[in-house]
Design an enzyme around this catalytic site. Structure first.
Site, mmCIF file in Angstrom:
data_model
loop_
_atom_site.group_PDB
_atom_site.id
_atom_site.type_symbol
_atom_site.label_atom_id
_atom_site.label_comp_id
_atom_site.label_asym_id
_atom_site.label_seq_id
_atom_site.Cartn_x
_atom_site.Cartn_y
_atom_site.Cartn_z
ATOM 1 N N ILE A 52 52.430 77.101 74.578
ATOM 2 C CA ILE A 52 51.742 76.949 75.847
ATOM 3 C C ILE A 52 51.757 78.247 76.344
ATOM 4 O O ILE A 52 52.985 78.715 76.933
ATOM 5 C CB ILE A 52 52.271 75.886 76.735
ATOM 6 C CG1 ILE A 52 51.493 75.785 77.887
ATOM 7 C CG2 ILE A 52 53.899 76.089 77.019
ATOM 8 C CD1 ILE A 52 51.783 74.565 79.106
ATOM 9 N N GLU A 53 50.580 78.742 76.745
ATOM 10 C CA GLU A 53 50.786 80.381 77.121
ATOM 11 C C GLU A 53 50.123 80.671 78.445
ATOM 12 O O GLU A 53 48.815 80.267 78.652
ATOM 13 C CB GLU A 53 49.795 81.094 76.009
ATOM 14 C CG GLU A 53 49.933 82.577 76.203
ATOM 15 C CD GLU A 53 49.345 83.314 74.817
ATOM 16 O OE1 GLU A 53 49.271 84.826 74.964
ATOM 17 O OE2 GLU A 53 49.198 82.631 74.032
#
Length: 263
Positions: free
Chosen positions: A158-159
């Site tokens: 999850i960026e």
């Protein structure tokens, strides 16, 4: 001393227990350093895997990245995944569509997906910028996570997502959530070795933390390289190299016989 390499089941059992550490490494030297430093997880190019990789990094859990666009069909992804797993991978990173994720899972391949800022698909979210800063955008990330769950993924990077959003999602999903610039509420912190080592000369992302200045050391070594080459060239021109110690000798009597024969 580190224990044996964890399994997917081991990692999932640790969800919510402690923050894992993860690095992107691209050389055997970096892999060995990660092993010796006690890093839990590494992302690697598939070409790095093999006996030498496992010799220097026997206990790190490795995610070979099946780069988006290098493969097209689910069968191509599946073939590459099996090859990577046989070479020493533990799970594969895959940013392809849900049908591909599902196909990999059907064959027992552990899959890590990607949500939030996905560089290969960033045009859909406005380029290289944070995602999830509005309720609508955050809900979109939540739906992506649920879809990955339903497709059979076991983890997701999850960026560049607000920490509060990422934490709320991580708490409500069975996926192992790997945070790259998404706060401490996930299950692992993920950075690139290049950034940690300060190897870049350009822009560093906001979430990166630089612990060393390898770029300055590389510059120093380059100047030393130029100086050494220059000194070598000067020695050749002046006759200072090669010296007697650098050459093979011959007994005088043997040399005399040789010279007589070629006259």
């Amino acid at each position: 001393m580190k224990h044996s390499r964890p399994t997917v089941a081991d990692l999932l059992s640790m969800k919510g227990e402690r923050q894992l550490t993860m690095l992107r490494v691209v050389t055997l030297e970096e892999a060995e350093a990660a092993e010796k430093a006690g890093i839990d997880l590494v992302s690697v190019p598939p070409a790095l895997l093999g006996p030498e990789f496992r010799e220097v990094a026997p206990s790190v859990f490795a995610f070979p990245g099946l780069e988006y666009g290098d493969y097209v069909t689910a069968e191509e992804y599946l073939r590459a995944a099996f090859k990577a797993m046989r070479a020493g991978g533990d799970a594969v990173y895959c940013a392809a569509g849900l049908s591909t994720v599902r196909r990999l899972r059907e064959e027992g391949i552990p899959v890590c997906g990607h949500v939030g800022l996905i560089p290969s698909k960033a045009t859909w979210t406005g380029g290289f910028r944070a995602v999830g800063k509005t309720a609508t955008s955050a809900l979109g990330i939540w739906r992506q996570v649920r879809a990955l769950e339903d497709a059979g993924a076991f983890a997701a990077e999850i960026e560049v997502v607000p920490g509060e959003v990422a934490a709320a999602i991580s708490k409500r999903t069975s996926l192992l959530m790997l945070s790259m610039g998404a706060g401490t509420g996930c299950d692992a912190q993920y950075l690139f070795a290049d950034d940690v080592l300060g190897q870049n000369r350009g822009h560093y992302p906001r979430h990166a933390k630089v612990y060393r200045n390898f770029a300055a050391e590389f510059d120093r070594l380059q100047q030393e390289r130029i100086a050494a080459f220059r000194e070598y060239a000067e020695d050749v021109r002046s006759g200072a190299y090669p010296e007697k110690a650098h050459m093979v000798g011959i007994a005088p009597e043997e040399l005399e016989v040789f010279l007589a024969k070629i006259e």
